[in-house]
Design a protein around this motif. Structure first.
Motif, PDB file in Angstrom:
ATOM      1  N   HIS A 182      36.055  35.870  39.214  1.00  0.00           N
ATOM      2  CA  HIS A 182      35.613  36.630  38.049  1.00  0.00           C
ATOM      3  C   HIS A 182      35.217  38.028  38.488  1.00  0.00           C
ATOM      4  N   LEU A 183      35.238  38.962  37.557  1.00  0.00           N
ATOM      5  CA  LEU A 183      34.872  40.339  37.831  1.00  0.00           C
ATOM      6  C   LEU A 183      33.384  40.554  37.584  1.00  0.00           C
ATOM      7  N   ARG A 184      32.807  41.477  38.337  1.00  0.00           N
ATOM      8  CA  ARG A 184      31.408  41.850  38.147  1.00  0.00           C
ATOM      9  C   ARG A 184      31.359  43.087  37.261  1.00  0.00           C
ATOM     10  N   ALA A 233      38.011  41.431  32.278  1.00  0.00           N
ATOM     11  CA  ALA A 233      36.767  40.750  32.625  1.00  0.00           C
ATOM     12  C   ALA A 233      36.592  39.488  31.788  1.00  0.00           C
ATOM     13  N   HIS A 246      38.775  47.100  39.906  1.00  0.00           N
ATOM     14  CA  HIS A 246      38.253  45.739  39.919  1.00  0.00           C
ATOM     15  C   HIS A 246      37.152  45.630  40.970  1.00  0.00           C
ATOM     16  N   VAL A 247      35.980  45.189  40.552  1.00  0.00           N
ATOM     17  CA  VAL A 247      34.904  44.857  41.482  1.00  0.00           C
ATOM     18  C   VAL A 247      34.623  43.376  41.275  1.00  0.00           C
ATOM     19  N   TRP A 248      34.987  42.569  42.250  1.00  0.00           N
ATOM     20  CA  TRP A 248      34.949  41.120  42.080  1.00  0.00           C
ATOM     21  C   TRP A 248      33.564  40.553  42.325  1.00  0.00           C
ATOM     22  N   GLY A 249      33.125  39.699  41.424  1.00  0.00           N
ATOM     23  CA  GLY A 249      31.939  38.901  41.669  1.00  0.00           C
ATOM     24  C   GLY A 249      32.309  37.705  42.521  1.00  0.00           C
ATOM     25  N   ALA A 250      33.472  37.113  42.244  1.00  0.00           N
ATOM     26  CA  ALA A 250      34.046  36.048  43.051  1.00  0.00           C
ATOM     27  C   ALA A 250      35.526  36.355  43.198  1.00  0.00           C
TER      28      ALA A 250
END
Length: 239
Positions: free
Chosen positions: A108-110, A96, A192-196
């Motif tokens: 980026h990752l959330r 992250a 991975h949980v992507w913000g973007a």
């Protein structure tokens, strides 16, 4: 690592290497990162992700390297690995923190939770493996895939003595059993949980891993039962 464990790993490495050589395939190790990336592009790999890219990292030749597959004097595939030490920082925290820089603000990752995540059991000396690629004309063999990835695991274990080895696999490929073909014993969906979402990454990737002790146990088992490593020699894709 106990002497018996080292011998088990060396025996398993030798078996995988010899079986590949019987198929006319040889192995080359290299720490010339830029040259290896160019060689992968030359056989059809369209991009290099930033985690091991020489463009984004000043990689130490002692802490990273490539293994290149060759047949009849020509490159047919390759994979890269890097060694990191994670003691006070979790694996999910490490990525992250670094992804914003590696993807130059394009991904980026959330943050999912402030509480520990299952994948954060991967700690200590860890090996990240990426950029696995086989040229299109050489794909389709389960035997070659399993031999190459298991050989890679043992190579990394003998070279760096890690606590864990890990990689990322597309969700669809994980559901088709590719993580098992590679030899990984742990799977963490949604690590991975992507913000973007950056270019080249996919939603729902699985973090896949194998612990050092599990790798040693695997080597001992396949040394006793080598026929259990290779089954039907058929895969739809190897990339």
């Amino acid at each position: 690592m106990a002497k018996s464990s080292i011998l088990d790993l060396m025996t398993f490495f030798s078996t995988c290497l010899r079986t590949l050589e019987d198929r006319g395939i040889t192995l080359e190790e290299s720490s010339d990162f830029q040259a290896c990336e160019d060689r992968m592009r030359a056989i059809g790999k369209n991009s290099i992700t930033p985690m091991i890219s020489s463009e984004h990292n000043d990689l130490s030749k002692d802490a990273a390297g490539w293994l290149i597959l060759r047949k009849d004097g020509h490159d047919i595939g390759g994979v890269a690995a890097r060694c990191d030490m994670l003691v006070s920082e979790t694996l999910s925290g490490f990525w992250a923190r670094s992804y914003g820089r590696l993807y130059k603000g394009q991904g980026h990752l959330r943050v999912v939770s402030d509480s520990p995540r299952p994948c954060d059991e991967i700690c200590g000396r860890v090996i990240y493996m990426g950029e696995f690629f086989i040229s299109k004309q050489m794909r389709g063999s389960r035997h070659m895939l399993s031999l190459y990835t298991h050989l890679l695991f043992v190579y990394c274990q003998l070279r760096w003595h890690p606590d864990w080895l890990y990689a990322f696999v597309r969700a669809d490929d994980a559901r088709l059993g590719y993580a098992t073909e590679y030899g990984f014993t742990r799977q963490y969906p949604g690590a991975h949980v992507w913000g973007a979402l950056p270019k080249g990454r996919a939603v729902g990737e699985y973090l896949v891993a194998i612990k050092s002790r599990e790798l040693t146990d695997m080597a001992q088992y396949f040394n006793l039962h080598p026929s259990c490593l290779l089954g039907a020699d058929s895969l739809r894709r190897v990339e």
